[in-house]
Write a protein that holds these residues in place. Sequence first.
Motif, PDB file in Angstrom:
ATOM      1  N   ASP A 229       0.831  -1.214   0.000  1.00 57.59           N
ATOM      2  CA  ASP A 229       0.000   0.000   0.000  1.00 57.59           C
ATOM      3  C   ASP A 229       0.863   1.260   0.000  1.00 57.59           C
ATOM      4  O   ASP A 229       0.561   2.231  -0.711  1.00 57.59           O
ATOM      5  CB  ASP A 229      -0.875   0.009   1.260  1.00 57.59           C
ATOM      6  N   ALA A 230       1.923   1.242   0.808  1.00 60.22           N
ATOM      7  CA  ALA A 230       2.808   2.415   0.883  1.00 60.22           C
ATOM      8  C   ALA A 230       3.477   2.667  -0.469  1.00 60.22           C
ATOM      9  O   ALA A 230       3.606   3.811  -0.903  1.00 60.22           O
ATOM     10  CB  ALA A 230       3.860   2.198   1.969  1.00 60.22           C
ATOM     11  N   PHE A 231       3.897   1.592  -1.150  1.00 59.43           N
ATOM     12  CA  PHE A 231       4.519   1.733  -2.475  1.00 59.43           C
ATOM     13  C   PHE A 231       3.495   2.274  -3.479  1.00 59.43           C
ATOM     14  O   PHE A 231       3.812   3.143  -4.289  1.00 59.43           O
ATOM     15  CB  PHE A 231       5.064   0.372  -2.948  1.00 59.43           C
ATOM     16  N   VAL A 232       2.269   1.729  -3.423  1.00 58.36           N
ATOM     17  CA  VAL A 232       1.219   2.167  -4.355  1.00 58.36           C
ATOM     18  C   VAL A 232       0.954   3.663  -4.163  1.00 58.36           C
ATOM     19  O   VAL A 232       0.872   4.426  -5.134  1.00 58.36           O
ATOM     20  CB  VAL A 232      -0.076   1.336  -4.141  1.00 58.36           C
ATOM     21  N   LYS A 233       0.841   4.083  -2.907  1.00 54.87           N
ATOM     22  CA  LYS A 233       0.562   5.497  -2.634  1.00 54.87           C
ATOM     23  C   LYS A 233       1.722   6.383  -3.081  1.00 54.87           C
ATOM     24  O   LYS A 233       1.516   7.507  -3.526  1.00 54.87           O
ATOM     25  CB  LYS A 233       0.270   5.699  -1.141  1.00 54.87           C
ATOM     26  N   HIS A 234       2.947   5.865  -2.964  1.00 55.75           N
ATOM     27  CA  HIS A 234       4.108   6.627  -3.419  1.00 55.75           C
ATOM     28  C   HIS A 234       4.023   6.848  -4.929  1.00 55.75           C
ATOM     29  O   HIS A 234       4.284   7.948  -5.424  1.00 55.75           O
ATOM     30  CB  HIS A 234       5.383   5.871  -3.064  1.00 55.75           C
ATOM     31  N   TYR A 235       3.622   5.797  -5.661  1.00 53.61           N
ATOM     32  CA  TYR A 235       3.499   5.924  -7.115  1.00 53.61           C
ATOM     33  C   TYR A 235       2.325   6.820  -7.494  1.00 53.61           C
ATOM     34  O   TYR A 235       2.342   7.461  -8.535  1.00 53.61           O
ATOM     35  CB  TYR A 235       3.359   4.535  -7.760  1.00 53.61           C
ATOM     36  N   ALA A 236       1.291   6.839  -6.611  1.00 56.32           N
ATOM     37  CA  ALA A 236       0.143   7.717  -6.885  1.00 56.32           C
ATOM     38  C   ALA A 236       0.448   9.145  -6.440  1.00 56.32           C
ATOM     39  O   ALA A 236      -0.400  10.028  -6.546  1.00 56.32           O
ATOM     40  CB  ALA A 236      -1.086   7.185  -6.164  1.00 56.32           C
TER      41      ALA A 236
ATOM     42  N   PRO B  83      -6.045   5.261  -4.451  1.00 55.04           N
ATOM     43  CA  PRO B  83      -4.929   5.936  -5.120  1.00 55.04           C
ATOM     44  C   PRO B  83      -5.025   5.690  -6.631  1.00 55.04           C
ATOM     45  O   PRO B  83      -5.364   4.587  -7.056  1.00 55.04           O
ATOM     46  CB  PRO B  83      -3.693   5.250  -4.538  1.00 55.04           C
ATOM     47  N   ALA B  84      -4.730   6.736  -7.403  1.00 53.63           N
ATOM     48  CA  ALA B  84      -4.905   6.631  -8.847  1.00 53.63           C
ATOM     49  C   ALA B  84      -3.720   5.933  -9.496  1.00 53.63           C
ATOM     50  O   ALA B  84      -2.803   6.586  -9.997  1.00 53.63           O
ATOM     51  CB  ALA B  84      -5.098   8.029  -9.429  1.00 53.63           C
ATOM     52  N   VAL B  85      -3.695   4.615  -9.494  1.00 52.77           N
ATOM     53  CA  VAL B  85      -2.678   3.857 -10.227  1.00 52.77           C
ATOM     54  C   VAL B  85      -3.391   2.777 -11.044  1.00 52.77           C
ATOM     55  O   VAL B  85      -4.441   2.280 -10.636  1.00 52.77           O
ATOM     56  CB  VAL B  85      -1.629   3.187  -9.288  1.00 52.77           C
ATOM     57  N   SER B  86      -2.801   2.437 -12.184  1.00 52.03           N
ATOM     58  CA  SER B  86      -3.449   1.445 -13.051  1.00 52.03           C
ATOM     59  C   SER B  86      -3.325   0.057 -12.418  1.00 52.03           C
ATOM     60  O   SER B  86      -2.394  -0.200 -11.648  1.00 52.03           O
ATOM     61  CB  SER B  86      -2.785   1.456 -14.421  1.00 52.03           C
ATOM     62  N   PRO B  87      -4.262  -0.862 -12.754  1.00 57.46           N
ATOM     63  CA  PRO B  87      -4.179  -2.219 -12.193  1.00 57.46           C
ATOM     64  C   PRO B  87      -2.859  -2.901 -12.528  1.00 57.46           C
ATOM     65  O   PRO B  87      -2.318  -3.654 -11.719  1.00 57.46           O
ATOM     66  CB  PRO B  87      -5.354  -2.947 -12.851  1.00 57.46           C
ATOM     67  N   LEU B  88      -2.335  -2.607 -13.730  1.00 56.06           N
ATOM     68  CA  LEU B  88      -1.082  -3.247 -14.134  1.00 56.06           C
ATOM     69  C   LEU B  88       0.078  -2.775 -13.248  1.00 56.06           C
ATOM     70  O   LEU B  88       0.898  -3.575 -12.792  1.00 56.06           O
ATOM     71  CB  LEU B  88      -0.786  -2.918 -15.612  1.00 56.06           C
ATOM     72  N   LEU B  89       0.112  -1.469 -12.978  1.00 58.61           N
ATOM     73  CA  LEU B  89       1.175  -0.923 -12.117  1.00 58.61           C
ATOM     74  C   LEU B  89       1.038  -1.495 -10.707  1.00 58.61           C
ATOM     75  O   LEU B  89       2.032  -1.850 -10.059  1.00 58.61           O
ATOM     76  CB  LEU B  89       1.096   0.609 -12.087  1.00 58.61           C
ATOM     77  N   ARG B  90      -0.210  -1.605 -10.242  1.00 57.83           N
ATOM     78  CA  ARG B  90      -0.451  -2.164  -8.909  1.00 57.83           C
ATOM     79  C   ARG B  90       0.095  -3.596  -8.837  1.00 57.83           C
ATOM     80  O   ARG B  90       0.761  -3.976  -7.876  1.00 57.83           O
ATOM     81  CB  ARG B  90      -1.955  -2.149  -8.626  1.00 57.83           C
TER      82      ARG B  90
END
Lengths: 521, 169
Positions: A229-236, B83-90
């Motif tokens: 989750d922390a990595f995802v939020k960093h990318y967002a 958070p706005a990230v694509s499913p592939l990036l996730r």
Amino acid sequence: LGPGRHQQDGLMELFYTAAQAAFSPATLFAIAAGSLLGVLFGAVPGLTFTVAMALVVPMSFSLDTAPAIGLLLGTYIGGMTGGSVSAILLGIPGTPSAAATVLDGYQLTRRGKASLALGTAVIASAFGGIVSLIVMVASVDTVAKLALRFGPAETFALLVFGLSTICGLAQKSLLKGFIAGILGVLVMTIGIDEMEGVLRLTFGTVVLQQGVSLLVAMIALFAVPHVIDAFVKHYAEERRPEAIADVRAELPTLSDLGKNFWLMLRCSLLGTGIGAIPGTGGPIAAFLAYAHARKSSKTPERFGRGEMAGVVAPEAANNAVTGGAMIPLLSLGIPGDPATAILLSGLLIHGLIPGPMLFINNPGEIYEIYLAIIISYVAVVAIQLFGIRFFVQLLRVPAHLLAVGIIIMCAYGAFTIRNSVFDVVSVAVLGAMAYGLTRVNIPLTPIILGLVLGPSIEREFRTALILSEGEPSIFVGSVPAAVFLGLALVVVSTQVVRTVRATLIARKMEDKARASVTPSE
Amino acid sequence: MARFAKNAERRQDVIAGSVLLLFAIVWTVTVWLTVPPGYGAGPRAFPFWLGVGLTVLSALLLLKGLIGPYGPVEAVAEEDAEPAVSPLLRLKLVVLVCAIIVAFGWLMPKIGFMPATALTVAVTLVGPLGERRPVLVIGMALGIALGAWLAFGKVLGAYMPTGSWLSIF
């Protein structure tokens, strides 16, 4: 000398030995370290103290029993208290239990009273914790003595009741709560069947014969999804709000405390009672206490605008949950939430089996637990009063940088369980699966409780059937068993009725919305 | 936005229901075929009936996702929004985090705890997290390695792998 005097002397000797262990430098250091870690993880939003507990359990392996108990309890109590720091300073609860503290705590910060709010929260927390400890000490032995009369059928019924309340009461969706609970119990059937020695779903591998390691599962369930989750939020590119520049904890005056004394006491008792019911926990206790404080106040209109009683009530209640949750944990072996489930697994590692027999087999360790809780509260108060400036700095560290440190702790924690790379790989794989479950809103709490309670549920169920020679009426043959199974049925059926009703309302509203759209089309 | 949230919930339930149903069926059949029944409520009974229970509940979840109502649309609070990230990036990030954990676990017994920790922290910061401040990267790598070694190895007395390829610490 009468037998009563001998018994009293024996108890005094036990208490003295326990006090020696609890006040030894190693134990005091472990409690302080655990409290600090708990407060840190509790204070940082998103870094829940359940993660800290999952990471701390493997670290307690190398310690003696007393320091290990101290480390675990310190982390638990520190975490429960630390959530108020970010709730008051940032308006973001560090733990779900601190959500109610945000309502008035953050308003106090905006009015320039952050220091006083923090100091009052610490005192209310410690007060709640100590009151709940007194209630726990007074009641836990009695509950354990009652539970000593339970046979396998009664214990099975009690465990089913505990699991059903956790799956049913605490989750948004009953269906998903039960799916999660079953998943937890199901996973624990992998490995050698302890009653007949049969291999179950090991697929010819040696590593699966021991079954799924509870500690590996705990690290995977709680720590890995947090890191992802922390990595995802960093990318967002989500940014955490800045903390306040300079703040210190300021103790409330005695007159301020006196004004809120009865409120603190009532909320502490409320929190203890709520904590004793498996599946409820801190957030419910805190919000109920907040509602009670507002209702009983002469100036309810000031709540939500920076009223100190709005900080005192939830903080006293959510910390009182710690003592309440210890009652079913120690006397019956039933953990009420993930944190106490992890605590239970930590106690098991050190040969302490929570349940009625704990009071017969390990009376000295029971005293050590009581003393460790008191010392933990002293440590937590000291850490929060003197270390608040450090926490403010920590709140500024981006979550993804903290996550890097957690990756190291996850992998090393898993490795150290059996010095095995396989366990590290298991953490990664199970962690990815756990993250997948959170993405589809399957709650993790019932899974962890299923993992902890699953083996006992199966063992008691099968033992009861062996005793009754296969006659299932044994499960309703005694009053306690029938009552617990009846209660479980009531919990489940109430939730089923509520779910069906909500579905019907949702259907009606959807139909209405469709009908209102059709004519215009 | 709100309507999207409800569609997402339906999609989540369909995905969860399908995957769990498949898993539950495979589990139940495998238990039936590989675990002996034993006497009375033997070793097969519990995992089998749990599998049956999971099959039923997963089927209900799938059914709910396919035909069940999800109620009126609701506004999603900004702080609760995804958070706005694509499913592939996730997915890539999930694989990445798991790979870092496994790589660190593999490296520890090969080059020892401290070098493995410093290397993993530095590579994670510079690679996936895109950190470019050398002081921060070196400081965190050495700080975490040394701090963990002191806390776990020296204070708690836990076993620290020393490394079969490289034995420094």
